[in-house]
Design a protein around this motif. Structure first.
Motif, mmCIF file in Angstrom:
data_model
loop_
_atom_site.group_PDB
_atom_site.id
_atom_site.type_symbol
_atom_site.label_atom_id
_atom_site.label_comp_id
_atom_site.label_asym_id
_atom_site.label_seq_id
_atom_site.Cartn_x
_atom_site.Cartn_y
_atom_site.Cartn_z
ATOM 1 N N ARG A 12 0.839 -1.210 0.000
ATOM 2 C CA ARG A 12 0.000 0.000 0.000
ATOM 3 C C ARG A 12 0.868 1.253 0.000
ATOM 4 O O ARG A 12 2.083 1.176 0.155
ATOM 5 N N ASP A 13 0.210 2.435 -0.107
ATOM 6 C CA ASP A 13 0.977 3.681 -0.072
ATOM 7 C C ASP A 13 1.071 4.248 1.339
ATOM 8 O O ASP A 13 1.737 5.253 1.563
ATOM 9 N N GLN A 14 0.402 3.601 2.297
ATOM 10 C CA GLN A 14 0.450 4.018 3.691
ATOM 11 C C GLN A 14 0.859 2.834 4.560
ATOM 12 O O GLN A 14 0.414 1.707 4.340
ATOM 13 N N TRP A 49 12.496 3.028 0.635
ATOM 14 C CA TRP A 49 11.097 2.619 0.612
ATOM 15 C C TRP A 49 10.641 2.238 -0.788
ATOM 16 O O TRP A 49 10.966 2.921 -1.762
ATOM 17 N N MET A 96 7.047 1.563 -1.835
ATOM 18 C CA MET A 96 5.627 1.500 -1.508
ATOM 19 C C MET A 96 4.818 1.149 -2.758
ATOM 20 O O MET A 96 5.289 1.306 -3.891
ATOM 21 N N ASN A 97 3.577 0.716 -2.537
ATOM 22 C CA ASN A 97 2.695 0.337 -3.642
ATOM 23 C C ASN A 97 3.317 -0.749 -4.511
ATOM 24 O O ASN A 97 3.157 -0.757 -5.722
ATOM 25 N N ARG A 98 4.064 -1.646 -3.870
ATOM 26 C CA ARG A 98 4.667 -2.779 -4.577
ATOM 27 C C ARG A 98 4.106 -4.083 -4.033
ATOM 28 O O ARG A 98 4.088 -4.289 -2.821
ATOM 29 N N ASN A 116 4.692 -3.085 -9.578
ATOM 30 C CA ASN A 116 4.495 -1.678 -9.246
ATOM 31 C C ASN A 116 3.032 -1.327 -9.518
ATOM 32 O O ASN A 116 2.595 -1.315 -10.664
ATOM 33 N N LYS A 117 2.256 -1.060 -8.483
ATOM 34 C CA LYS A 117 0.825 -0.802 -8.639
ATOM 35 C C LYS A 117 0.558 0.494 -9.399
ATOM 36 O O LYS A 117 -0.506 0.656 -10.007
ATOM 37 N N GLU A 118 1.506 1.386 -9.397
ATOM 38 C CA GLU A 118 1.313 2.659 -10.084
ATOM 39 C C GLU A 118 1.497 2.523 -11.592
ATOM 40 O O GLU A 118 0.799 3.163 -12.376
#
Length: 316
Positions: free
Chosen positions: A174-176, A195, A197-199, A219-221
């Motif tokens: 997640r991003d948090q 970091w 994140m979103n992986r 990579n979710k982005e």
């Protein structure tokens, strides 16, 4: 009918078996499909006292078992499917043995690390993949490490591993982060931690010659896959105590760890004792588990002998 049954064959259960056997309590140890507990998936154990050159995890557990057998502990293979703790003697249903009864019960069924369930993870456990920074961090001096997770335990392990690693990358889907603010702040202030994140972890990538090369993530982005280079991957997404078979008959915390009266191994049911990781979500070390196994054996011995030293008037 047995005097005392011990469930589990990790350091806690085997230490309890050694002490109870030496006390002539004739303990019966019921071992599940993975005898020896988590240490059987560990290669070198270098932090257990008495082994200056280290010892292989499976060898350590085999030595403990032989020691218990030497004093008369009896081992039976089986899976406990049901227990009745409402009255003594306690009744246990074991798939390979049928129904067995005991005057006292020592529960040392441990806790299982939650895994990602991705290719290459289990195959490389102890060969580049780990679930215990305290146990294995030393082997990664000057190397790159990935820590997977976003909770307090992941932040704690990432910070701890910076004592050894040249770089630690935290991977979170997640991003948090889920970790408490103080734990997040400590990790974010550590210059050795980066970091990702979103992986989403996809696969543990192996080297051709053996060992780990890195962690493949999505990579979710961008929707693309990438490999984060690393010599070691630490999975820190929590543990699950092996208490499901109790079906709520013992008092546990909200995550399922058995609660014991502080300073003892006594549970809320008279004659039932808990030791090792099944009641310890803080330390989770072989030596601390062995220590509580000793405590459980001594508590059970006093109980079976009717000693006044056991005060069941205390409450959890």
């Amino acid at each position: 009918m047995y005097k005392v049954i011990i469930l589990g064959t990790g350091p806690a259960g085997l230490t309890a078996a050694i002490y109870l056997a030496r006390a002539n309590m004739k303990p019966v140890v019921i071992e599940g499909p993975e005898p020896g507990g988590q240490l059987t998936t560990t290669t070198d154990v270098e932090n257990f006292p008495g082994f200056p050159d280290g010892i292989l995890g499976p060898e350590l557990m085999d030595n403990m078992r032989k020691q218990a057998e030497r004093f008369g502990a009896e081992f039976k293979r089986g899976w406990v499917t049901d227990v009745d703790l409402s009255k003594r003697p306690f009744t246990l249903s074991v798939d390979s043995l049928g129904e067995v009864k005991a005057e006292a019960l020592v529960i040392s069924t441990g806790a299982s690390a939650k895994l990602l369930g991705i290719p290459g993870e289990k195959e490389n456990m102890g060969q580049g993949v780990s679930t215990c920074a305290t146990c294995d961090g030393f082997f990664y001096r000057g190397k790159k490490i990935v820590v997977v997770g976003g909770g307090d335990s992941a932040m704690e392990e990432a910070n701890f591993l910076t004592k050894f690693a040249s770089e630690v990358t935290v991977v979170h889907r997640r991003d948090q982060l889920r970790a408490s603010k103080i734990m997040q702040d400590r990790a974010k202030e550590n210059p050795k931690i980066s970091w990702a994140m979103n992986r989403i972890p996809v696969e543990v990538v192996k080297k051709a010659e053996g060992g780990v090369r890195g962690l493949k993530v999505e990579n979710k982005e961008t929707g693309k896959e990438e490999v984060i280079e690393a010599d070691g991957i630490f999975v820190a997404i929590g543990h699950r105590p092996n208490t499901g078979f109790l079906k709520g008959q013992l008092k546990t915390d909200e995550t399922g760890y058995i609660q014991v009266i502080p300073g003892t191994t006594k549970t809320n049911v008279e004659g039932v004792f808990a030791c090792g990781d099944v009641q310890d979500h803080v330390y989770r070390q072989a030596v601390t588990a062995a220590g509580t196994g000793c405590m459980a054996a001594m508590d059970a011995e006093k109980f079976l002998e009717g000693s006044a030293a056991i005060d069941w008037s205390q409450s959890l």
